[in-house]
Scaffold this motif. Structure first.
Motif, PDB file in Angstrom:
ATOM      1  N   UNK A 221      32.146  45.575  75.183  1.00 24.89           N
ATOM      2  CA  UNK A 221      32.752  44.248  75.360  1.00 24.89           C
ATOM      3  C   UNK A 221      31.699  43.154  75.282  1.00 24.89           C
ATOM      4  N   UNK A 222      30.524  43.440  75.834  1.00 20.83           N
ATOM      5  CA  UNK A 222      29.444  42.464  75.798  1.00 20.83           C
ATOM      6  C   UNK A 222      29.002  42.221  74.353  1.00 20.83           C
ATOM      7  N   UNK A 223      28.916  43.310  73.586  1.00 15.06           N
ATOM      8  CA  UNK A 223      28.525  43.185  72.184  1.00 15.06           C
ATOM      9  C   UNK A 223      29.520  42.277  71.455  1.00 15.06           C
ATOM     10  N   UNK A 224      30.813  42.528  71.698  1.00 13.01           N
ATOM     11  CA  UNK A 224      31.834  41.712  71.041  1.00 13.01           C
ATOM     12  C   UNK A 224      31.677  40.252  71.458  1.00 13.01           C
ATOM     13  N   UNK A 225      31.405  40.059  72.752  1.00 12.48           N
ATOM     14  CA  UNK A 225      31.301  38.683  73.239  1.00 12.48           C
ATOM     15  C   UNK A 225      30.107  37.948  72.653  1.00 12.48           C
ATOM     16  N   UNK A 226      29.013  38.697  72.423  1.00  9.55           N
ATOM     17  CA  UNK A 226      27.797  38.064  71.924  1.00  9.55           C
ATOM     18  C   UNK A 226      27.776  37.925  70.403  1.00  9.55           C
ATOM     19  N   UNK A 227      28.730  38.595  69.743  1.00  6.15           N
ATOM     20  CA  UNK A 227      28.749  38.548  68.282  1.00  6.15           C
ATOM     21  C   UNK A 227      29.506  37.297  67.835  1.00  6.15           C
ATOM     22  N   UNK A 228      28.979  36.576  66.821  1.00  7.88           N
ATOM     23  CA  UNK A 228      29.678  35.378  66.350  1.00  7.88           C
ATOM     24  C   UNK A 228      31.095  35.716  65.891  1.00  7.88           C
ATOM     25  N   UNK A 229      32.041  34.833  66.204  1.00  9.93           N
ATOM     26  CA  UNK A 229      33.457  35.031  65.895  1.00  9.93           C
ATOM     27  C   UNK A 229      33.738  35.542  64.495  1.00  9.93           C
ATOM     28  N   UNK A 230      33.226  34.867  63.465  1.00  9.82           N
ATOM     29  CA  UNK A 230      33.540  35.291  62.088  1.00  9.82           C
ATOM     30  C   UNK A 230      33.132  36.750  61.824  1.00  9.82           C
ATOM     31  N   UNK A 231      31.997  37.164  62.389  1.00  9.16           N
ATOM     32  CA  UNK A 231      31.542  38.544  62.187  1.00  9.16           C
ATOM     33  C   UNK A 231      32.535  39.515  62.811  1.00  9.16           C
ATOM     34  N   UNK A 232      32.994  39.174  64.023  1.00  7.87           N
ATOM     35  CA  UNK A 232      33.965  40.036  64.708  1.00  7.87           C
ATOM     36  C   UNK A 232      35.227  40.150  63.875  1.00  7.87           C
ATOM     37  N   UNK A 233      35.702  38.988  63.370  1.00  9.76           N
ATOM     38  CA  UNK A 233      36.937  38.996  62.584  1.00  9.76           C
ATOM     39  C   UNK A 233      36.798  39.869  61.356  1.00  9.76           C
ATOM     40  N   UNK A 234      35.641  39.737  60.703  1.00 12.70           N
ATOM     41  CA  UNK A 234      35.402  40.522  59.508  1.00 12.70           C
ATOM     42  C   UNK A 234      35.418  42.013  59.845  1.00 12.70           C
ATOM     43  N   UNK A 235      34.738  42.349  60.935  1.00 13.91           N
ATOM     44  CA  UNK A 235      34.665  43.749  61.346  1.00 13.91           C
ATOM     45  C   UNK A 235      36.059  44.291  61.626  1.00 13.91           C
ATOM     46  N   UNK A 236      36.886  43.463  62.268  1.00 15.33           N
ATOM     47  CA  UNK A 236      38.244  43.919  62.575  1.00 15.33           C
ATOM     48  C   UNK A 236      39.024  44.119  61.283  1.00 15.33           C
ATOM     49  N   UNK A 237      38.820  43.191  60.334  1.00 17.99           N
ATOM     50  CA  UNK A 237      39.560  43.294  59.076  1.00 17.99           C
ATOM     51  C   UNK A 237      39.177  44.592  58.346  1.00 17.99           C
ATOM     52  N   UNK A 238      37.884  44.892  58.383  1.00 20.64           N
ATOM     53  CA  UNK A 238      37.425  46.096  57.665  1.00 20.64           C
ATOM     54  C   UNK A 238      37.888  47.366  58.367  1.00 20.64           C
ATOM     55  N   UNK A 239      37.742  47.386  59.698  1.00 22.30           N
ATOM     56  CA  UNK A 239      38.024  48.641  60.392  1.00 22.30           C
ATOM     57  C   UNK A 239      39.477  48.770  60.842  1.00 22.30           C
ATOM     58  N   UNK A 240      40.244  47.697  60.694  1.00 21.82           N
ATOM     59  CA  UNK A 240      41.648  47.767  61.079  1.00 21.82           C
ATOM     60  C   UNK A 240      41.804  47.884  62.579  1.00 21.82           C
ATOM     61  N   UNK A 241      42.802  48.663  62.996  1.00 22.28           N
ATOM     62  CA  UNK A 241      43.116  48.737  64.421  1.00 22.28           C
ATOM     63  C   UNK A 241      42.072  49.546  65.182  1.00 22.28           C
ATOM     64  N   UNK A 242      41.207  50.213  64.437  1.00 19.93           N
ATOM     65  CA  UNK A 242      40.271  51.105  65.128  1.00 19.93           C
ATOM     66  C   UNK A 242      38.968  50.426  65.493  1.00 19.93           C
ATOM     67  N   UNK A 243      38.954  49.094  65.422  1.00 19.69           N
ATOM     68  CA  UNK A 243      37.701  48.386  65.652  1.00 19.69           C
ATOM     69  C   UNK A 243      37.016  48.765  66.956  1.00 19.69           C
ATOM     70  N   UNK A 244      37.815  48.886  68.033  1.00 21.73           N
ATOM     71  CA  UNK A 244      37.194  49.145  69.340  1.00 21.73           C
ATOM     72  C   UNK A 244      36.633  50.561  69.400  1.00 21.73           C
ATOM     73  N   UNK A 245      37.447  51.505  68.947  1.00 24.38           N
ATOM     74  CA  UNK A 245      36.989  52.899  68.939  1.00 24.38           C
ATOM     75  C   UNK A 245      35.712  52.999  68.118  1.00 24.38           C
TER      76      UNK A 245
END
Ligand SMILES: Nc1nc2c(c(=O)[nH]1)N[C@H]1C(S)=C(S)[C@@H](COP(=O)(O)O)O[C@H]1N2
Ligand SMILES: [Mo]
Length: 510
Positions: free
Chosen positions: A30-54
């Protein structure tokens, strides 16, 4: 690596069993997600789909594994280097946990226990290897070199297997217990209890002094005492109370049947027999529940009985005098505390509350069994360990403001505290400075004799160091004794005294 996993398993198990939060590794994610810039997180979610957290957790696990392996290699050269690596990991985990909403010392403890496991396992696993490697090859050895090496390898593999197995067991235990705790917590949150009202503290119950203890103790701040390592997690649907023993007919009540009965609500102050003079093992809450008197009447108590042996789901027992459970006081099987279903730690789904008695002889949490009996025939958990059979609370009083060693203004400062003598009531509180004459304090209001009362006094003292002592008198006219007695066997006595310093009041500017 195995030492690393064992540490993770320990922190995981502790988190699952003692809290309803996730474990430190997820806090890091959660800390990593919080410290990562928003656009990067969004991109990561788009690439990994629903499995981003796992995915993120798997990545953190892999990285940790790499670091564990590296630490292991370092340990070959220097134990201290490896320790430093684990310490850094623990600091990262601890920081992540600490930054979570509502983190407590318990969360920090999981990380500390994980670090301790890392170091102990690393020492256990690498110790023999390092000793073996360090032994100069030329030196004659008692056994042949090959046999020695074989022995070292075998014991190393055994230790690795044992540590790994221990980690797996802890993981499974944590998962199983954690799941039931989380499920019960969910049920508890969704539970609606008709008839349970929101507490409204009487308007005159608080003295107007800054930093004074709240009159109603919030659930999260209520002291907690029990013998349970893992608190019982009971689904209300699975809960049954059996009332038996010296009764005309055995009564078995389900949770639904219990809450369908008429609810009683009352302010009751609960305190622990282990509370030292001036201690904080005391709290005041608005309890909602069903009176024990009616239930015992339904069972029909036989003559000759004088006690009820209460048993908790985890096997803890207490012996309660029958008369306090059947007289006109608000002794109840409580289902709610401060307007909310009982917190799991405070006895969910049902616990007993008896005004006027210490918790250890009355306030059975997770209560499932009440046996009507005779004191002569029973021994309860604490009475078997030297504590008194009867536990009526003793008249007590405490200074809350200022705290010990605190400062007040000289020549007119307000000091305040609480006093209690549940089910008898407090009639007066007096304070004395430096052992001088007792002067009366002013009392705030109370809804009944079953709660603590706040007091306030104005001190007129010269600048310098002083002591302040408090004592109370109950509604029967009995004065709180100044004789000091320890908590064993039936509660501490003595007057609460603090040191304080009086200062010249600061001159207001202008
Ligand atoms: N099942 C169970 N109930 C228990 C205990 C316990 O160890 N197990 N401790 C008792 C003691 S000693 C006290 S002071 C009160 C504390 O209640 P609390 O934790 O809700 O403040 O619970 C009582 N009920
Ligand atoms: Mo207690």
């Amino acid at each position: 690596m195995v030492a690393g996993f064992a540490g993770l398993a320990v922190s995981y198990c502790l988190a699952m069993v003692t809290t309803i939060r996730d474990w430190p590794l997820v806090a890091v994610a959660e800390l990593v997600v919080r410290l990562t810039p928003g656009p990067v997180v969004e991109r990561a979610i788009r690439i990994s789909g629903r499995h981003d957290k796992t995915l993120l957790i798997v990545v953190i696990l892999l990285l940790s594994t790499a670091v564990f392996a590296w630490a292991g290699r370092l340990a070959r050269r220097s134990w201290w280097l490896a320790t430093a690596v684990f310490a850094v990991l623990a600091v990262v985990g601890g920081a992540a946990v600490w930054l979570q909403r509502g983190a407590t010392a318990l969360d920090a403890f999981q990380v500390a226990a994980g670090l301790a496991t890392w170091l102990v396992c690393l020492a256990l696993l690498t110790g023999p290897l390092r000793r073996h490697e360090r032994a100069p090859a030329a030196e004659p050895v008692p056994v042949s070199g090959a046999a020695q090496s074989d022995h070292t390898r075998r014991s190393f593999l055994l230790r690795v297997a044992a540590t790994a197995a221990g980690g797996v067991v802890l993981g499974v235990v944590g998962r199983t217990l954690g799941r039931s705790r989380r499920h019960v917590e969910e049920t508890r949150r969704l539970l609606r209890l008709p008839g349970v009202t929101t507490p409204v503290a009487p308007r005159d119950s608080r003295v107007d002094v800054a930093d004074m203890t709240p009159w109603m103790t919030p659930n999260e701040e209520f002291y907690r005492i029990d013998t349970a390592f893992v608190v019982p997690t009971i689904e209300p649907d699975d809960w049954l109370l059996r009332i038996h023993g010296m009764v005309d007919r055995e009564v078995v009540v389900t949770y639904q049947e219990l809450i369908d009965r008429r609810l009683t609500e009352a302010w009751v102050t609960l305190n622990c027999v282990s509370n030292e003079v001036g201690g904080d093992l005391i709290g005041n809450a608005w309890w909602s529940g069903v009176r024990t008197a009616g239930l015992l009447r339904a069972a029909g108590v036989r003559p000759g009985a004088d006690a009820v042996l209460q048993t908790s789901e985890d096997g803890w027992t207490c012996g309660t005098p029958l008369d306090v459970l059947t007289d006109d006081r608000d002794a109840m099987l409580a289902v709610a505390m401060n307007g909310r279903p009982l917190p799991i730690d405070h006895g969910f789904p049902v616990r007993t509350i008896v005004p006027g008695l210490y918790g250890y002889v009355s306030a059975c949490k997770w209560v499932v069994d009440m046996e009507v009996t005779r004191f002569a025939d029973i021994e309860a958990y604490w009475t078997g360990k030297g504590w008194s059979e009867l536990g009526p609370v003793k008249i007590s009083s405490r200074i809350d403001v200022p705290g010990p060693g605190g400062e007040i203004d000289s020549g007119g400062a307000r000091v305040a505290g609480v006093a209690w003598a549940q089910h008898t009531g407090i009639e007066a509180v007096e304070v004395s400075v430096d052992g001088g004459t007792w002067q009366p304090a002013e009392l705030a209001g109370v809804p009944s004799t079953d709660t603590w009362v706040q007091w306030v006094a104005t001190l007129d003292v010269p600048p310098g160091d002083h002591t302040l002592t408090v004592r109370a008198r109950d509604a029967d006219g009995l004065l709180q004794t100044g004789v000091e007695q320890e908590v064993l066997p039936d509660g501490a006595t003595g007057w609460h005294t603090i040191d304080l310093t009086a200062r010249e009041p600061q001159q207001e500017d202008g």
